[in-house]
Every structure is written in C-alpha cells, then in structure tokens.
Design a protein around this motif. Structure first.
Motif, short mmCIF file in Angstrom:
data_model
loop_
_atom_site.label_atom_id
_atom_site.label_comp_id
_atom_site.label_asym_id
_atom_site.label_seq_id
_atom_site.Cartn_x
_atom_site.Cartn_y
_atom_site.Cartn_z
N LEU A 22 -10.92 6.83 7.73
CA LEU A 22 -11.96 7.59 6.97
C LEU A 22 -12.95 7.90 7.85
CD1 LEU A 22 -11.42 6.20 3.25
CD2 LEU A 22 -10.59 7.96 3.71
N TYR A 64 -2.82 8.39 0.76
CA TYR A 64 -1.91 7.52 1.70
C TYR A 64 -0.29 7.35 1.01
CZ TYR A 64 -0.67 4.08 4.72
OH TYR A 64 0.07 3.25 6.22
N LEU A 118 -8.92 4.90 -2.15
CA LEU A 118 -8.51 6.45 -1.89
C LEU A 118 -7.94 7.18 -3.13
CD1 LEU A 118 -8.44 5.71 1.02
CD2 LEU A 118 -6.16 6.50 1.85
N PHE A 129 -8.24 1.28 6.37
CA PHE A 129 -8.31 2.54 5.49
C PHE A 129 -9.83 3.09 5.86
CE2 PHE A 129 -5.03 0.54 3.37
CZ PHE A 129 -4.16 0.88 3.42
N PRO A 185 -12.91 9.18 0.73
CA PRO A 185 -11.70 8.16 0.69
C PRO A 185 -11.38 8.98 -0.59
CG PRO A 185 -13.79 6.58 0.32
CD PRO A 185 -14.57 7.76 -0.08
N ALA A 225 -4.38 1.22 -0.12
CA ALA A 225 -5.38 2.26 -0.54
C ALA A 225 -5.59 2.08 -2.30
CB ALA A 225 -4.27 3.33 -0.67
#
Length: 224
Positions: A157, A169, A186, A153, A164, A181
C-alpha cells in the motif's frame, strides 16, 4: 464508494501460475498428469488453509508432502529436494490470466504482486510470460515478512500510495490471502477456487475479474 478498486494486488502461486508438471516430471523422472497436478494444488491449499485457521502449525514441507501424495508420489522428501522445494517450478501460466491482467490494466486499475516466495517469484513470473505486466512484485523472502501478516500488505500500500479500502487482493488461500487482506483493511479479498472447495465467495480464475470490474464501474462510476 464505488465497487471498482484503484488497484488489485495478486498472489502468485495458484493465482497467476502453477507448478509446472513438465519441469517436475523431468526433474523427478516420473510422469505427472497436468490435470491431477491442477486438482492436487487447490485441494492441498484448501486443506492447508483449514489447518492453519484451526490453529495447526502446518508448514510448507507438510504442503509438499500432501501435494505429492495426491500426485501418487508418496515419498515427498526426495521429491522436495529434487525440485528444490519448489524453487523455479512455478512457471506454468494459468490459462487466460495474462490477458485478464492486461484487460484490468487497460481499464485503469493498477496491478502488482504480493507473494509468499523464496526470492524467485519475479523470475518465475517472467518465465511464465508476465514480464513487465505488473507495477511491482513483493517477494516475502526479499521484504522479510509473510502473509497473512498485515505488514506485507502495508508495504504494498505504501508503494501504491493508496488507502487500503481502495485496493483488492486476489489469492488462492483463505488463510494467507483472504484473512491477511482483511487484517490489513483492504477493500476486498477475492478467493481463486476453481474446484469450489471453500464456502467463501470465490472466482474460478483471475480471468473472471474483468467482467466484475465492468459491473462495478456500471454501478458506481469512477474508481474507489
């Protein structure tokens, strides 16, 4: 902060596309009912996720075995080989998803894919009609790290150039997608769960997302 993200990252299998029953039927020489295959995917993914969350080291081979058992084909070893363990099979677009992604893009939200795959996800998405829809596609076999590891992830990013919390997600696995995530910080993890198996907050399809974004925009104004 608004409820509307600046970007949404998507899982591929079970979120954008499914294994194509017609292709599998042709390779295996058996009839596979599309509705049975649809249900088998989500029930097997939920079971797989529950096992991994409980600490059981279930593998992709376990997933295939359970999936084919639900399809009524109880000898998955040969089936897995015939479909090359899924390579090039994930080409059936989930209804309404392509239009939903285009609507999300039209609303000014960036879209990309982060998938645990075998090097074939970009090709499979193109076959399914998603060619040029996404800003980029990250395939775990290419970048060398898999969900739920936060690093995959973080790579996304970095490519987006976004913090984030401004990114969502969307995926069909609590273990790989929602937990991954969350570990990466996130802003939101959205579970695709059309059978409503999980107790986690979920949507039936990616097609449910555009109305959520409109609602978020109405509450919060601009992008997160």
């Amino acid at each position: 902060m608004s409820d509307r993200p600046q970007a949404i990252l998507f899982d591929a299998g079970g979120t954008l596309v499914l294994q194509n029953p017609a292709v599998m039927s042709d390779r295996l020489g058996i009839g596979i009912d599309p509705d049975t295959a649809f249900e088998a995917h989500y029930r097997t993914m939920a079971e797989f996720s529950d096992l991994r969350l409980s600490g059981v080291e279930a593998t992709w081979d376990w997933w295939l075995e359970r999936y084919f058992e639900r399809l009524g084909h109880p000898k998955p070893g040969s089936a897995g080989a015939l479909i090359r363990r899924g390579y090039g099979i994930w080409t059936l677009p989930i209804p309404g998803v392509i239009d939903a992604i285009r609507s999300i893009r039209a609303a000014g939200v960036r879209v990309a894919v982060v998938s645990n795959s075998d090097g074939s996800v970009e090709e499979s998405l193109a076959v399914a009609g998603f060619d040029s829809v996404f800003e980029f596609t990250l395939d775990s076999a290419v970048v060398g790290v898999k969900k739920p590891d936060p690093q995959i992830f973080e790579i996304a990013l970095e490519r987006l150039g976004l913090p984030p919390r401004s990114v969502w997600y969307v995926g069909d696995s609590v273990y790989h997608d929602i937990e991954g995530a969350s570990a990466a910080g996130l802003g939101r993890g959205v579970l695709v769960d059309p059978l409503r198996i999980s107790a986690h907050d979920s949507v039936s399809s990616v097609a449910d997302l555009p109305p959520m974004l409109v609602a978020g925009l109405a509450r919060g104004g601009g992008a997160a």
